[in-house]
Write a protein that holds these residues in place. Structure first.
Motif, PDB file in Angstrom:
ATOM      1  N   MET A  47      38.329  80.510 -32.113  1.00 58.53           N
ATOM      2  CA  MET A  47      39.134  81.391 -31.284  1.00 58.53           C
ATOM      3  C   MET A  47      40.324  81.918 -32.090  1.00 58.53           C
ATOM      4  SD  MET A  47      40.699  80.501 -27.602  1.00 58.53           S
ATOM      5  CE  MET A  47      41.980  81.453 -26.920  1.00 58.53           C
ATOM      6  N   LYS A  48      40.610  83.202 -31.931  1.00 56.91           N
ATOM      7  CA  LYS A  48      41.698  83.840 -32.652  1.00 56.91           C
ATOM      8  C   LYS A  48      43.043  83.522 -32.014  1.00 56.91           C
ATOM      9  CE  LYS A  48      41.250  88.343 -33.028  1.00 56.91           C
ATOM     10  NZ  LYS A  48      40.985  89.715 -33.387  1.00 56.91           N
ATOM     11  N   ASP A  49      44.068  83.390 -32.868  1.00 59.89           N
ATOM     12  CA  ASP A  49      45.428  83.227 -32.352  1.00 59.89           C
ATOM     13  C   ASP A  49      45.908  84.538 -31.742  1.00 59.89           C
ATOM     14  OD1 ASP A  49      45.599  80.596 -33.171  1.00 59.89           O
ATOM     15  OD2 ASP A  49      46.586  81.078 -35.071  1.00 59.89           O
ATOM     16  N   TYR A  89      44.184  95.883 -22.393  1.00 64.73           N
ATOM     17  CA  TYR A  89      44.429  96.964 -23.339  1.00 64.73           C
ATOM     18  C   TYR A  89      45.490  96.556 -24.371  1.00 64.73           C
ATOM     19  CZ  TYR A  89      45.933 101.374 -25.332  1.00 64.73           C
ATOM     20  OH  TYR A  89      46.259 102.383 -26.224  1.00 64.73           O
ATOM     21  N   VAL A  90      46.525  95.889 -23.915  1.00 62.96           N
ATOM     22  CA  VAL A  90      47.604  95.475 -24.810  1.00 62.96           C
ATOM     23  C   VAL A  90      47.124  94.385 -25.766  1.00 62.96           C
ATOM     24  CG1 VAL A  90      49.885  94.367 -24.880  1.00 62.96           C
ATOM     25  CG2 VAL A  90      49.407  96.147 -23.188  1.00 62.96           C
ATOM     26  N   LEU A  91      46.223  93.530 -25.308  1.00 65.10           N
ATOM     27  CA  LEU A  91      45.741  92.420 -26.139  1.00 65.10           C
ATOM     28  C   LEU A  91      44.672  92.836 -27.140  1.00 65.10           C
ATOM     29  CD1 LEU A  91      45.522  89.519 -23.543  1.00 65.10           C
ATOM     30  CD2 LEU A  91      47.298  89.927 -25.242  1.00 65.10           C
ATOM     31  N   ASP A 145      53.126  89.953 -32.570  1.00 64.33           N
ATOM     32  CA  ASP A 145      53.689  91.151 -33.207  1.00 64.33           C
ATOM     33  C   ASP A 145      52.953  92.403 -32.745  1.00 64.33           C
ATOM     34  OD1 ASP A 145      55.619  89.756 -34.660  1.00 64.33           O
ATOM     35  OD2 ASP A 145      54.340  89.568 -36.435  1.00 64.33           O
ATOM     36  N   SER A 146      51.637  92.316 -32.720  1.00 66.92           N
ATOM     37  CA  SER A 146      50.813  93.439 -32.285  1.00 66.92           C
ATOM     38  C   SER A 146      51.058  93.779 -30.815  1.00 66.92           C
ATOM     39  CB  SER A 146      49.333  93.103 -32.508  1.00 66.92           C
ATOM     40  OG  SER A 146      48.518  94.128 -32.016  1.00 66.92           O
ATOM     41  N   ILE A 147      51.205  92.759 -29.996  1.00 69.05           N
ATOM     42  CA  ILE A 147      51.482  92.978 -28.571  1.00 69.05           C
ATOM     43  C   ILE A 147      52.808  93.728 -28.412  1.00 69.05           C
ATOM     44  CG2 ILE A 147      52.091  91.821 -26.397  1.00 69.05           C
ATOM     45  CD1 ILE A 147      50.097  89.588 -27.252  1.00 69.05           C
ATOM     46  N   GLY A 148      53.829  93.271 -29.115  1.00 67.00           N
ATOM     47  CA  GLY A 148      55.136  93.921 -29.039  1.00 67.00           C
ATOM     48  C   GLY A 148      55.095  95.367 -29.495  1.00 67.00           C
ATOM     49  N   LYS A 149      54.381  95.621 -30.578  1.00 68.94           N
ATOM     50  CA  LYS A 149      54.267  96.988 -31.085  1.00 68.94           C
ATOM     51  C   LYS A 149      53.525  97.883 -30.096  1.00 68.94           C
ATOM     52  CE  LYS A 149      54.544  95.697 -35.929  1.00 68.94           C
ATOM     53  NZ  LYS A 149      53.818  95.429 -37.163  1.00 68.94           N
ATOM     54  N   LYS A 150      52.472  97.349 -29.504  1.00 68.21           N
ATOM     55  CA  LYS A 150      51.700  98.140 -28.539  1.00 68.21           C
ATOM     56  C   LYS A 150      52.547  98.449 -27.305  1.00 68.21           C
ATOM     57  CE  LYS A 150      47.508  98.220 -28.679  1.00 68.21           C
ATOM     58  NZ  LYS A 150      46.087  98.284 -28.460  1.00 68.21           N
TER      59      LYS A 150
END
Length: 70
Positions: free
Chosen positions: A1-3, A66-68, A7-12
């Protein structure tokens, strides 16, 4: 399972917020958190809780899945 990539969530979230013309202050007051907390989420300085993520997504008119998505 991926962590979870916070950071990506915040940017999105920041991208969606900017695209919709919302300010951090508007989002923060809508979900009852400090503006600095929204800033810290967008900049990857803190991990967003599930409750806050759902509330922010509702304010931004988007979905958690969508955000994830990477």
């Amino acid at each position: 399972m991926k962590d979870i990539d916070f950071d990506s969530i915040g940017k999105k979230l920041k991208e969606i917020q900017t695209h919709k013309g919302f300010t951090q202050k508007f989002v923060a007051s809508s979900v009852k958190v400090n503006t600095s907390h929204i800033s810290n989420i967008e900049n990857g300085k803190v991990k967003i809780s599930l409750t806050t993520l759902v509330n922010v997504c509702n304010v931004l008119g988007t979905t958690v899945d969508y955000v994830l998505k990477n």
